[in-house]
Design an enzyme around this catalytic site. Structure first.
Site, PDB file in Angstrom:
ATOM      1  N   GLY A  14       2.366  -9.219  50.561  1.00 26.06           N
ATOM      2  CA  GLY A  14       1.558  -9.967  51.530  1.00 26.06           C
ATOM      3  C   GLY A  14       2.157  -9.859  52.925  1.00 26.06           C
ATOM      4  O   GLY A  14       3.376  -9.835  53.073  1.00 26.06           O
ATOM      5  N   THR A 130       7.867 -13.227  53.575  1.00 25.42           N
ATOM      6  CA  THR A 130       6.713 -13.825  52.895  1.00 25.42           C
ATOM      7  C   THR A 130       6.518 -15.226  53.458  1.00 25.42           C
ATOM      8  O   THR A 130       7.506 -15.917  53.731  1.00 25.42           O
ATOM      9  CB  THR A 130       6.896 -13.895  51.366  1.00 25.42           C
ATOM     10  N   ASP A 134       9.541 -18.426  48.874  1.00 29.06           N
ATOM     11  CA  ASP A 134       9.910 -18.597  47.463  1.00 29.06           C
ATOM     12  C   ASP A 134      10.947 -17.572  46.997  1.00 29.06           C
ATOM     13  O   ASP A 134      10.912 -17.128  45.861  1.00 29.06           O
ATOM     14  CB  ASP A 134       8.645 -18.517  46.588  1.00 29.06           C
TER      15      ASP A 134
END
Ligand code: ATP
Length: 327
Positions: A14, A130, A134
């Site tokens: 992403g 990101t 996470d």
């Protein structure tokens, strides 16, 4: 003198605001240290299909403040296969690339690790990029700060209209497997409840919780919901509670891809610049198969093995605090 003469840089998975700042920092630090730089467009897909472009100092002018990634990003099924990775390796060799910096999320760093387990002679360094934050081994990832600011700005606006109409709003934010964005933005916006994938049974408790708020005659309720199957998503939850709270008009807002876009915040620009610079320093120090991250404000090199194996946890104390502050 370093043995590395030519490095490749790519963004994968992403996109996240600040990736361009990292590309710029990698490029300029490498050129400063007499290396050539090849931008690998479209992530691992571009490694397999030779989407190579030579980057000069001026190639990364005017990108620091731009969202997205000038190298484009992609997800590559082919890189998940041994044949795909072999093709990628052959292409890197043919192009004379002798080190690679990968900017991406945990999937991208997993790909880097798998590749490095098969081919030892091209060192890879990872940069955590990101919006989800996470990734184990770093306090924050590139794009997380900007995404939080985007969510906070949107939720503040929704709060204005929610209060004017006595509305109960379910606002869905990104974070399918990790509730970092939901938790932090929930605290920042004074959300009445925050539903994250790490905690079980929150939807069941929501009814009791809303009854309490109802007694206090709150003029608005904002519930932040992390997207994903675990909670069922904001629409499904809203349907469940609608019947019991007829005094509120229930609304749902899915913030979606605005969370990925926009100019990176000052914090993300500085973090991304630092990580890009340090990634090249790590290569100069003969490091390989490590991610450059931040630990308590200091730069830390974390082996891919650990980054992939250990799951980063949200702090349950912060969820408790959010509950207390929203009484
Ligand atoms: P985000 O967190 O924003 O989703 P990500 O880096 O985690 O980013 P993924 O789609 O999980 O995004 O991974 C990006 C790419 O990394 C995949 O499309 C694939 O090419 C590669 N990759 C992921 N896992 C593996 C694996 N086990 N083996 C080889 N390659 C992998």
């Amino acid at each position: 003198m370093s043995k590395i003469k030519k490095i490749g840089v790519l963004t994968s998975g992403g996109d996240a605001p600040g990736m361009n700042a990292a590309i710029r920092a990698v490029t300029r630090t490498a050129i400063f240290n007499n290396m050539e730089v090849v931008g690998i467009r479209h992530g691992y897909h571009g490694m397999i299909y030779k989407h190579f472009t030579h980057l000069k100092v001026y190639s990364v002018s005017d990108v620091l403040a731009k969202g997205g990634t000038i190298l484009k990003t992609a997800r590559s099924q082919e890189f998940m296969t041994a044949e795909g990775r072999k093709q990628a390796y052959d292409n890197l060799k043919e192009e004379g690339i002798d080190a690679v910096v990968v900017i991406g999320g945990d999937g991208s760093l997993t790909g880097a690790r798998v590749f490095c387990d098969e081919y030892y002679d091209i060192p890879f360094i990872g940069i955590p990029g990101t919006i989800d934050n996470d990734i184990y081994g770093t306090d924050y990832t590139i794009g997380y700060d900007t995404a939080q600011n985007t969510v906070v700005e949107a939720v503040d606006k929704i709060r204005d209209t929610a209060s004017s109409h006595n509305r109960l709003f379910f606002i869905e934010v990104m974070g399918r497997d990790a509730g970092f964005i939901a938790l932090k933005t929930g605290i920042a916006c004074g959300a009445e409840a925050i539903l994250i994938p790490e905690v079980e049974g929150q939807v069941e408790n929501l009814q009791n919780f809303l009854e309490k708020g109802n007694k206090r005659k709150k003029s608005s309720n904002i519930i932040i919901v992390a997207e994903g199957e675990k909670s069922g998503g904001a629409f499904a939850i809203a349907e469940k509670v609608k019947e019991d709270f007829k005094e509120y008009s229930v609304r749902v807002s899915i913030l979606g891809h605005i969370q990925r876009g926009g100019a990176p915040s000052a914090f993300d620009r500085v973090s991304a610049s630092t990580l890009g610079y340090e990634a090249v320093q790590a290569l100069l120090d003969d490091q390989k198969s490590v991610m450059v991250g931040f630990h308590n404000g200091e730069i830390d090199l974390v082996p891919f093995r650990k980054v992939i194996k250990i799951k980063k946890k949200v702090d349950p104390a912060q969820l408790e605090m959010a509950d207390v502050l929203s009484i």
